[in-house]
Design an enzyme around this catalytic site. Structure first.
Site, PDB file in Angstrom:
ATOM      1  N   ASP A  73       0.861  -1.175   0.000  1.00  0.00           N
ATOM      2  CA  ASP A  73       0.000   0.000   0.000  1.00  0.00           C
ATOM      3  C   ASP A  73       0.898   1.226   0.000  1.00  0.00           C
ATOM      4  OD1 ASP A  73      -2.335   1.773   0.450  1.00  0.00           O
ATOM      5  OD2 ASP A  73      -3.317  -0.090   0.995  1.00  0.00           O
ATOM      6  N   HIS A  77      -2.870   3.209  -4.635  1.00  0.00           N
ATOM      7  CA  HIS A  77      -2.171   2.787  -3.413  1.00  0.00           C
ATOM      8  C   HIS A  77      -0.747   2.338  -3.755  1.00  0.00           C
ATOM      9  CE1 HIS A  77      -5.512   3.256  -0.676  1.00  0.00           C
ATOM     10  NE2 HIS A  77      -6.299   2.573  -1.472  1.00  0.00           N
ATOM     11  N   GLU A 107      -9.848   2.867  -4.760  1.00  0.00           N
ATOM     12  CA  GLU A 107      -9.458   4.218  -4.358  1.00  0.00           C
ATOM     13  C   GLU A 107      -8.330   4.796  -5.215  1.00  0.00           C
ATOM     14  OE1 GLU A 107     -10.722   4.108   0.341  1.00  0.00           O
ATOM     15  OE2 GLU A 107      -8.681   3.522  -0.180  1.00  0.00           O
TER      16      GLU A 107
END
Length: 769
Positions: free
Chosen positions: A204, A267, A330
């Site tokens: 991440d 990420h 995301e």
């Protein structure tokens, strides 16, 4: 090989043998979690003593493995050391017999049959996983309480198999690193709940945790960050390939598949920090210290695609799982939108927008995995821009993503926030650790249903199962992860294993005390939040009226007021307790058989404590949401003060405050790291004008726009981790009021937090030296 059967003669057992469904809820159910598909109880019991033997046939490797696992569990939890003996007549022996049987009456994968009568216990299954799960059920039958030594197991017949093939738990090791031994302890607990997929979140923005031989900088640089407010101290860690292989083998021995997650295209900041040429801008960022959504994406050029394919080569070497998780969540598209090279690439490929570009990107990974006999799975954002044909979907933004994907013919795993996000707190209790404040109770998790009524029976076949997620932004230590997971993991296990019509919450609750005993023996720091007693006191004329409540209403609350700890014979709480001040109340919950369900909570009520409000009891301001409970420092591992904060609006409400005689207000607070990637939401953070360099706490009467009751300048030493106390005279106001506390601290500096609000009367002020 056939396991010899010793038939049970009861009508209920006969019904099971004839294939008739038996309602386990209609009888006393055994202390097994998750509840088996079919259970029938019978007269009699089998006495298991230290003289008992576990029998397996020679060459039956699956039975031998299950037998040794059972024997190890019994030694550790019951103190019974039972030998495992191989002999040719094993299947006709008395005692405990474990046997592979291709003709076992339960044909479903991972299923088993378990019979108990006065002469012994027999476990039969068609596959190794079934034998293993039968052994786990046998262990639970032999640990119905906290006692050691011999135990009597009631006669019964169990025919059991899982409802879903994917029964998962995700652990985030990217935000906070766990040692291999901690991972193994979690895998053991998963096996004992019959969970079979360990989704391991390894990369991440905040850390790359997996050694990749071809790209050593991924861990040399990408595995380490410098936390805010902590000087030059680095935080991080990574798993060597040898450690990963060992963990995968450990999981495999427990019939758990490890599914790795390598996040892309978003990420990606830790990877780009290590190799800037795979990023969009060419710049080298630091490994992120910010939780949430960060802007760094992988590039979409051939060099980056080849880089990620090379990474996947080593991932596939380490993880034999069919599925490889590639994230896909995301990924805000700002960098792609701003890059002329990316836009040119889109034009050359005939791709209309950045969402479609992400779909193209994910499909490139899916095709590569498919060429190697693997399958891609990603979070439900991969549905945007068109679903890649090869993709399976893990639905986290509620359940709609799973519904949409299943209707399109894609396999899905249900993992929705907030219900199955175990970083959400389990209660509003003052002693809950850090996490998200969208409380998800034990009952909420238990009631979760993976198959939506909106799906047809054919579409429902695409539901592979369910999975809980443990994100670790705010879970910095092993005990916090265990507190978040247990016993909600029991509820998930039953939702994923047990037939929907056999699940009954009251029966589940009745089986938990035995599980709590097992947790204690296995060293698991489980949460008792569902049964913890909450105490609320209201002062009137020198007396206090105290109400007691537990989240689980079936629990029996017992209490004391004389300084002793409550026991099974202490008074039962029935109505509010009225007492003269001061008084100390201790209370806890008990099961119907007198077993304690929670640790004792003790609270003193006097004039000072009744004029003091813990920060965890403060409420959100109107239209606000105290979304997080955070630690004093982002990577703190030891118990420390916690603070409820709203990232978008630093505002708290104290309700029903009696102000008669109050002349001074005191706030104990702290400067907290503002390490949050808010992406496009950053502009929504509430900014307030301040009158002093570091801002102040403004206290308003009744509403946040009401009269100003006090103003407290904040200290200028605003480094994260610094605590402080500010005091101010309180404007004279009688009666009972709500108070609104606003922070005017600059929003680009540290975040202000509140740990306690207190009020001093004129009398107490005069008494203070």
């Amino acid at each position: 090989m056939r396991c010899a059967k010793r038939g049970l003669k009861t009508p209920i057992a006969l019904a099971c043998l004839l294939g008739l469904a038996v309602d386990a809820h209609a009888m006393d159910t055994p202390p097994i979690i998750p509840l088996p598909a079919q259970v029938s109880m019978a007269q009699g019991s089998y006495a298991v003593s230290a003289a008992a033997v576990i029998h397996v046939a020679p060459g039956d490797r699956a039975a031998s493995d299950a037998a040794h696992y059972l024997a190890d569990l019994l030694v550790r939890t019951r103190g019974l050391s039972l030998p495992v003996i191989e002999d040719a007549t094993a299947t006709s022996r008395d005692g405990i017999v474990i046997c592979s049987d291709a003709a076992a009456s339960v044909a479903q994968p991972e299923g088993y049959v378990l019979d108990v009568d006065a002469k012994g216990m027999r476990i039969a299954a068609r596959d190794a996983a079934g034998l293993f799960y039968g052994a786990v059920s046998a262990w639970q039958l032999m640990t119905p309480d906290a006692a050691k030594g011999a135990v009597s197991v009631p006669s019964m017949h169990i025919a059991d198999w899982p409802r879903f093939g994917w029964r998962g738990l995700m652990l985030d090791s990217a935000r906070h690193f766990q040692q291999p031994a901690e991972i193994k302890q979690l895998l053991d607990a998963m096996a004992q709940h019959k969970l079979n997929v360990f989704h391991w979140h390894l990369t991440d923005d905040q850390g790359w945790r997996l050694e990749i031989r071809r790209y050593p900088k991924l861990t040399q640089i990408g595995a380490w960050r410098r936390p805010p407010g902590d000087g030059d101290t680095k935080y991080g860690g990574y798993y060597t390939q040898a450690e990963v292989k060992d963990i995968v083998a450990y999981a495999t021995a427990r019939h758990i598949t490890v599914v790795p997650e390598i996040d892309m295209p978003g990420h990606a900041q830790a990877a780009v920090a290590a190799y800037p040429d795979i990023g969009v801008t060419g710049a080298q960022p630091p490994v992120s210290i910010d939780w949430g959504v960060n802007p760094y994406l992988f590039n979409v050029d051939d060099h980056t695609i080849d880089f990620l394919h090379n990474v996947l080569d080593e991932v596939m070497e380490l993880f034999p799982s069919t599925f490889i998780h590639v994230g896909g969540d995301e990924a805000i598209k700002d960098q792609w939108q701003a890059s002329a090279a990316v836009q040119a690439r889109m034009h050359a490929l005939g791709i209309k927008d950045e969402k479609a570009l992400q779909s193209w990107f994910i499909e490139r990974m899916g095709q590569y995995l498919a060429q190697h006999g693997r399958r891609l799975i990603g979070w439900d954002e991969i549905l945007e821009g068109g679903v890649p044909p090869s993709a399976s979907v893990m639905s986290w933004r509620g359940t709609q993503g799973a519904i949409d994907a299943a209707r399109l013919g894609h396999d899905v795993v249900l993992s929705p926030a907030p219900t199955l996000y175990f970083d959400n707190l389990q209660s509003h209790g003052d002693d809950e650790p850090t996490g998200r404040l969208g409380v998800q109770t034990l009952a909420t998790v238990y009631k979760f249903e993976a198959v939506s009524s909106e799906l047809t029976s054919e579409q429902a076949k695409h539901v592979l199962g369910a999975q809980a997620n443990i994100w670790t932004e705010y879970l910095t230590a092993p005990w916090q992860i265990q507190h978040a997971a247990f016993p909600r993991l029991d509820a998930l296990a039953e939702a994923a294993w047990t037939p929907a019509n056999e699940r009954h919450f009251d029966d589940f609750i009745a089986r938990l005390p035995a599980q709590f005993d097992r947790y204690q023996k296995m060293g698991i720091d489980y949460a008792d939040s569902a049964f913890a007693v909450d105490m609320r006191g209201q002062r009137t004329d020198g007396k206090v009226t105290v109400t007691l409540a537990a989240q689980e209403s079936s629990a029996i609350i017992r209490y004391t007021t004389d300084g002793t700890l409550p026991v099974a014979s202490s008074p039962i709480y029935g109505k509010p307790i009225e007492a003269a001040l001061p008084v100390t109340i201790s209370a806890t919950s008990f099961a119907g058989d007198g077993s304690p369900l929670a640790r004792v909570r003790t609270q003193r009520f006097d004039a000072q404590t009744l004029a003091s409000y813990d920060g965890n009891a403060l409420q959100a301001c109107p239209k606000g949401d105290l979304g997080l409970r955070v630690p004093l420092l982002p990577d703190a591992t030891s118990p420390a003060p916690v603070y409820n904060v709203d990232l978008m609006n630093s505002c708290w409400r104290v309700t029903n405050v009696p102000l008669d005689g109050a002349v001074t207000m005191v706030i104990d607070g702290a400067w907290l790291a503002r390490n949050y990637g808010l992406a496009h939401d950053a502009s929504k953070v509430k900014v307030r004008a301040s009158r002093t360099p570091a801002g102040e706490f403004e206290v308003h009467l009744d509403t946040c726009s009401g009269p100003l009751a006090a103003s407290m300048p904040l200290p200028t030493d605003a480094l994260p981790g610094r605590t402080y106390r500010v005091t101010a005279p309180l404007a004279a106001h009688g009666g009972t009021h709500d108070l609104c506390i606003l922070s005017t601290a600059p929003v680009r500096g540290s975040l202000s937090g509140v740990s306690r609000v207190s009020f001093n009367s004129s009398a107490s002020r005069r008494a203070t030296p």
